[in-house]
Design an enzyme around this catalytic site. Structure first.
Site, PDB file in Angstrom:
ATOM      1  CD  GLU A 168       0.853   0.306   3.015  1.00 23.06           C
ATOM      2  OE1 GLU A 168       0.795   1.563   2.959  1.00 23.06           O
ATOM      3  OE2 GLU A 168       1.834  -0.299   3.468  1.00 23.06           O
ATOM      4  CD  GLU A 310       7.615   1.667  -1.067  1.00 21.03           C
ATOM      5  OE1 GLU A 310       8.361   0.868  -1.688  1.00 21.03           O
ATOM      6  OE2 GLU A 310       7.931   2.846  -0.844  1.00 21.03           O
TER       7      GLU A 310
END
Length: 343
Positions: A168, A310
């Site tokens: 994310e 991420e």
């Protein structure tokens, strides 16, 4: 459709195959557990990690207006541009370890040029609302984000993906994750809130005070989707939907750090059997993640002091997971190698 628990009738055959490998019994430790789990998910003695993917969902957060992040909101947009240009940590780790990477905009405040190789657009709105004053999303918006995650997972599954990790990007999303953790685990809010992108002690205290106000505002909500709508994020909802769909599809789920595990908390509250399909890749250094993992009775593979997000922890853990599967498939047995077993 309810997610069924993984069928375990093959466990004995899998363990027997592992124990016949040219090694002392149990000497490969967690690798043996991972190989067993993946073989059970795929219901075969010869599992395959085909077309592996990391899916990174991005969205902005209206609550950032309350000063709960060390970074300004435009960093979400700038980092997605960096992902698309191949310059972020997740790009490096995916390239190094043979993972396909897709970036999905579900709620970034900005417009991106189309990049069909790595970028997918399911933009629902340009960031959530400020949950201090109103729900972050309407229920329809939240369900659209859940569907975006499901759709992207089905897309990679159609192309033969059997293992998928989730990452994310969203400035302010540790606040949403902390609130969801607080409500779903029952832990005190101050045990769920951390420095996020690097707040100092005063910043954490301010963040906690704002989040306590938000938690009080929505204390009466009991429906899980209403709770996710009020205090979540578009990217967190997409992660939740993607994880649920991956489990329904019988895929291996790589769980990353604090934000991804918060999404899993929601998925787990909806469908408890999802844990059978999850490999927890690392323990984030973000305050609260260890407690999340303890709540889920989960053992992370790595503890590297990371708190990047991420999907970076999932990408780093993938080679270990791949090694576990290759051991099961390729390592010789005592009989094949002509080696005497323990007497």
């Amino acid at each position: 459709m309810a997610i069924p628990p993984v069928e375990r009738s093959l466990t004995g055959a899998i363990r027997q195959k592992i124990d016949q490998k040219t090694k002392p019994t149990g000497s490969l430790g967690r690798l043996e557990d991972i190989a067993t789990q993946i073989a059970l998910i795929q219901q075969t003695l010869t599992p395959a990690l085909s077309n592996p993917h990391i899916l990174v969902f991005a969205g902005d957060h209206g609550l950032v207006a309350e000063g709960i992040s060390a970074y300004p909101p435009e960093v979400t947009y700038q980092m997605v541009q960096n992902f698309m240009a191949g310059g972020a940590a997740i790009n490096v780790f995916c390239k190094q370890n043979g993972l396909n990477l897709l970036i999905c905009d579900v709620g970034v405040n900005g417009t991106f040029a189309e990049n069909t190789q790595t970028f997918v657009k399911f933009k629902i709105r340009p960031g959530t609302r400020n949950m201090r004053f109103e729900p972050a999303m309407t229920r329809d918006e939240c369900e659209a984000a859940l569907d975006a995650g499901r759709t992207l997972v089905n897309g990679v599954a159609y192309r033969g993906c059997t293992i998928v990790g989730f990452g994310e990007m969203g400035i302010g999303n540790t606040s949403a994750a902390s609130l969801l953790m607080h409500r779903l685990t029952g832990l005190p809010l101050d045990q769920c809130v951390g420095a996020g992108t690097g707040l100092d002690e005063a910043g954490v205290a301010h963040k906690t005070a704002i989040l306590q106000e938000v938690a009080t505002r929505y204390a009466g909500l009991t429906d899980l989707i209403d709770l996710l709508s009020a205090m979540g994020g578009l990217e967190i909802a997409a992660l939740t939907g993607g994880m649920l769909q991956a489990a329904e599809n019988g895929m291996v789920i790589l769980v990353d750090g604090f934000i991804s595990t918060a999404a899993l908390l929601v998925a787990h509250a909806l469908e408890p059997a999802i844990l059978d399909y999850c490999i927890f890749c690392h323990q984030s250094d973000e305050a609260g993640h260890r407690r999340m993992l303890e709540y889920l009775n989960a053992r992370p593979l790595l503890t590297l002091g990371m708190r990047l997000g991420e999907g970076s922890g999932a990408a780093l853990a993938f080679p270990i997971i791949d090694s576990a599967v290759q051991m099961l498939i390729e390592m010789a047995s005592f009989g094949q190698a002509g080696i005497s077993q323990k007497g």
